[in-house]
Each structure stands twice: as structure tokens, then as C-alpha cells.
Motif scaffolding. Structure first.
Motif, mmCIF file in Angstrom:
data_model
loop_
_atom_site.group_PDB
_atom_site.id
_atom_site.type_symbol
_atom_site.label_atom_id
_atom_site.label_comp_id
_atom_site.label_asym_id
_atom_site.label_seq_id
_atom_site.Cartn_x
_atom_site.Cartn_y
_atom_site.Cartn_z
ATOM 1 N N VAL A 22 0.856 -1.191 0.000
ATOM 2 C CA VAL A 22 0.000 0.000 0.000
ATOM 3 C C VAL A 22 0.889 1.237 0.000
ATOM 4 N N ASP A 62 -3.258 -1.246 -14.387
ATOM 5 C CA ASP A 62 -3.922 -1.082 -13.101
ATOM 6 C C ASP A 62 -5.336 -0.563 -13.358
ATOM 7 N N GLN A 84 -5.343 0.568 -8.041
ATOM 8 C CA GLN A 84 -4.912 -0.769 -7.647
ATOM 9 C C GLN A 84 -4.378 -1.536 -8.851
ATOM 10 N N GLN A 86 -3.142 -5.393 -9.847
ATOM 11 C CA GLN A 86 -3.212 -6.782 -9.396
ATOM 12 C C GLN A 86 -2.756 -7.707 -10.520
ATOM 13 N N ARG A 93 -1.619 -1.108 -4.064
ATOM 14 C CA ARG A 93 -2.741 -0.176 -3.980
ATOM 15 C C ARG A 93 -2.216 1.205 -3.592
ATOM 16 N N TYR A 95 -3.495 5.173 -2.332
ATOM 17 C CA TYR A 95 -4.499 6.115 -1.855
ATOM 18 C C TYR A 95 -3.898 7.524 -1.907
ATOM 19 N N PHE A 379 -12.832 -4.248 -5.446
ATOM 20 C CA PHE A 379 -11.799 -3.725 -4.553
ATOM 21 C C PHE A 379 -12.193 -3.867 -3.085
#
Length: 385
Positions: A22, A62, A84, A86, A93, A95, A379
């Protein structure tokens, strides 16, 4: 020809295999996320458009989960962007946050409480905090930092590694999305405020037993890699950040990770050797940081920086920043020099604070992760690996 030393796609992919990462922070942290996502897939550098773009629906496979172009793109403190990436064996991820502790940060913590616990958290929040929430930012910033670190410690298991990035140097004249007209008169003082804020945040992070990576120290003589707005940095700088973070994580997890001394530097970041020699002659060396021009050989690298750039902010940094010179020569190099090979360079500098408890390298995911093409609401559900 001397090359910059970076971690490679192979080593990053192996180190973060089956790991949940993160990244929290502002636009620079978003570029940290983007460079990591790109390097997890291939040996490439970010281009200028990728560094500048924000809130796009997709970047290098992403997906945009929340905010960005799904809502309204703006430069206010309420701007949101959650991204995100994966793949079969990686989950990263990002933010976007404008304040280190807020109601929005509480919602992020709820994601951690009720979902997957990250193995690695890379976080920084400073420039928005000290510029957009009032002139007397000091007490509020320290209080919010304490609440953030305390709550994060309660939520995450002891195996999770948290790295607090200290904010990188700002220029005297800056432009940026966060710098709205109402606070433009404060722009000249922000670089000083950043140093003060770095002192507070680094000391608090260390007190809460978080790892601290001092990017301000690492980039103090690399100001030529900062782009024209005086805030953001180019692709080589971000690959260096990825290298520093990766080596720090490898050290914390007890993994020996070699550097990639054969990294190809984009032509856009090369400088003619003659131009470097001319700058060297025009600015004679004044301390042990002097590079050997014969070994620079056309590259503006971090181990050998033209003296013309060293003292761009000398009056601001002062003589106290001219400490801890690099070792003079080593057993691996054919001749004495202040430039270093990958084998002799000590990346575990004393300026990087270490955590006080031992972390064990572990593999929490035992099941195959579903494909990376999923809807936005996916998510918020727990992923089975």
C-alpha cells in the motif's frame, strides 16, 4: 561506460512475490506507486506524460477504483484517487491523501481492518498538511502524525513493514496543483517548513518504531533531477526512490538483493561528456564529493553529480549538509575514486533509521489470485489467494 545502479525487474518481482503493498500520499507518492507498478512488469522508465497524469482510468494494467476521472478532477483538499494493480502474484494499492489523519484516513484504516492486511506500507504526507490547513500547522501536524502512527500500529500485525518517507527538497520557486492562489505567498517558505516538518515526522515515526527513509538527505545533491515546477521529480529520480525502498525492504526482511549495474538510462537523461567536463572546470571541487569526470562519461548519475548542481541551494542547506563523505576508493575499484561500484557502495547509511524489532520474511497467501480484470466494487471485497 559507468551506469547508474538500480534494482531490476527480476529482483523487485521476486522480493514482492505474493505481497500486498500500500502506498499512501500525494502526487509524488503516486509516482512512487506508478514506478513500482511499471517495474513489476518490465524494465522500463516512466515517461513525462505518465508522471504528470492523474486520475486516469488505467495505468499499465492497473485500474482506478475511486475518485480521479470517475468523479471531478480538481486541486482541492477533498480530491480522492484510489488505484490498484493486481497480477497473479502482486497486489499494489495507492491512496491519494492530502492530510496524514482525517475522516478519510479513518476510512482507509477501515479497509485494513476488514480486508487484507498489507505486508508493506509506504507513506508520506507533508506538503499539503503544512500549506493548506492554516498558517500554524506545527501542532496540528504533530498531533495528526501521532494519531496516524498510533492507530496504524494497532491495526497492522507486527510482520507488516511501514516505511515513512521524508519529504524531498523543494525549490525556492515552486508551482504545483496544491499551491492554489490563496497560499501562493507562502511558496518561498515552504522549503524551510519541509525541513522542520521532516524533523518532526522522522522523530515521531522512529518513536513509534516505524522505519524512516530520508529522501531529503538522499536527493539533496540531485536537484537537477527535479522538474521545472520545483516540486516533482523525473523518471530517474523515481527509479532511484524505488531502488532505495526496495533495498530497505530487502534489508528489513533479511534478503540480500544485488543492484543492476547494467541498467539502461534513457537518452533523454544523458548529458554530453564534454558539457560535464566544462562544468567541472568552471566549478573546481571544494570537498570530497567531487566526481571524477573521466568516469562520469556522459551520464548525470547520482554517484557522480556535476559540481554546478551541488551548491544550487548552498545558502539554504548550509555547511551542515556537507557531512558524511563517501568512502575514498574500495577493494573492488581499479583506482581511488569517490564514485562507487555496486559491490562497495553501502546503502545502509546511518541516516536511515532502523526499526527495533526483527521482522520475519513470510508468505501469507497460499491460494491463486483471480485474474486482474474485475469491476470497481471488487476492490472492497476480500481477495482469496
Amino acid at each position: 561506460m559507468e551506469q547508474m545502479t538500480f534494482v531490476s525487474h527480476h529482483h523487485v518481482s521476486e522480493l514482492f512475490h505474493n505481497k500486498f503493498i500500500v502506498v499512501l500520499g500525494d502526487s509524488i507518492q503516486r509516482s512512487v506507486y506508478k514506478d513500482l507498478v511499471l517495474l513489476l512488469q518490465e524494465e522500463k522508465y516512466l515517461n513525462l506524460a505518465q508522471l504528470k497524469r492523474k486520475g486516469e482510468m488505467s495505468f499499465e494494467q492497473d485500474c482506478l477504483v475511486e475518485g480521479g476521472c470517475l468523479s471531478l478532477l480538481h486541486n482541492g483538499t477533498e480530491y480522492r484517487e484510489v488505484r490498484q494493480y493486481q497480477s497473479a502474484h502482486h497486489l499494489v494499492r495507492f491512496y491519494f491523501v492530502t492530510r496524514i489523519f482525517s475522516d478519510y484516513m479513518e476510512s482507509i484504516f477501515n479497509d485494513f481492518r476488514h480486508g487484507l492486511k498489507p505486508d508493506l506500507v509506504i507513506v508520506n504526507s507533508c506538503v499539503w498538511d503544512i500549506s493548506r490547513y492554516g498558517l500554524k500547522w506545527g501542532e496540528n501536524y504533530k498531533e495528526n502524525l501521532s494519531r496516524f502512527f498510533e492507530e496504524l500500529n494497532e491495526i497492522l500485525p507486527i510482520e507488516s513493514l511501514v516505511i515513512w518517507n521524508l519529504t524531498m527538497p523543494l525549490a525556492e520557486t515552486i508551482k504545483g496543483g496544491f499551491l492554489v492562489p490563496e497560499i501562493s505567498d507562502r511558496a518561498a517558505n515552504l522549503r524551510h517548513d519541509v525541513i522542520e516538518a521532516n524533523f518532526y515526522s522522522g522523530a515521531l515515526a522512529n518513536a513509534y518504531k516505524m522505519d524512516v527513509l530520508d529522501l531529503h538527505f538522499h536527493f539533496r545533491f540531485s536537484l537537477h533531477h527535479r522538474i521545472k515546477d520545483g516540486v516533482h521529480w523525473n523518471a530517474l529520480a523515481h527509479r532511484r526512490i524505488t531502488t532505495l525502498l526496495t533495498l530497505h525492504v530487502a534489508d528489513a526482511w533479511g534478503v540480500k538483493l544485488p543492484l543492476n549495474s547494467n541498467a539502461r538510462i534513457p537518452v533523454a537523461y544523458q548529458l554530453p561528456a564534454q558539457q560535464i567536463v566544462q562544468r567541472h572546470e568552471a566549478h573546481p571541487p571544494r570537498n570530497n564529493f567531487c566526481p571524477n569526470p573521466a568516469r562520469v562519461n556522459g551520464f548525470m548519475n547520482f554517484e557522480a553529480i556535476p559540481p554546478a548542481y551541488w551548491y544550487e541551494d548552498e545558502a539554504f542547506y548550509g555547511s551542515s549538509f556537507h557531512h558524511d563523505p563517501l568512502p575514498y576508493g574500495c577493494s573492488h575499484c581499479p583506482e581511488p575514486s569517490n564514485t562507487h561500484c555496486a559491490a562497495c557502495y553501502d546503502w545502509t547509511r546511518p541516516h536511515v533509521m532502523r526499526n527495533r524489532h526483527v521482522r520475519h520474511h513470510y508468505k501469507p497467501y497460499t491460494y491463486h489470485r483471480p485474474g486482474q480484470h474485475f469491476s470497481n466494487d471488487y476492490f472492497y471485497h476480500k481477495v482469496d489467494f
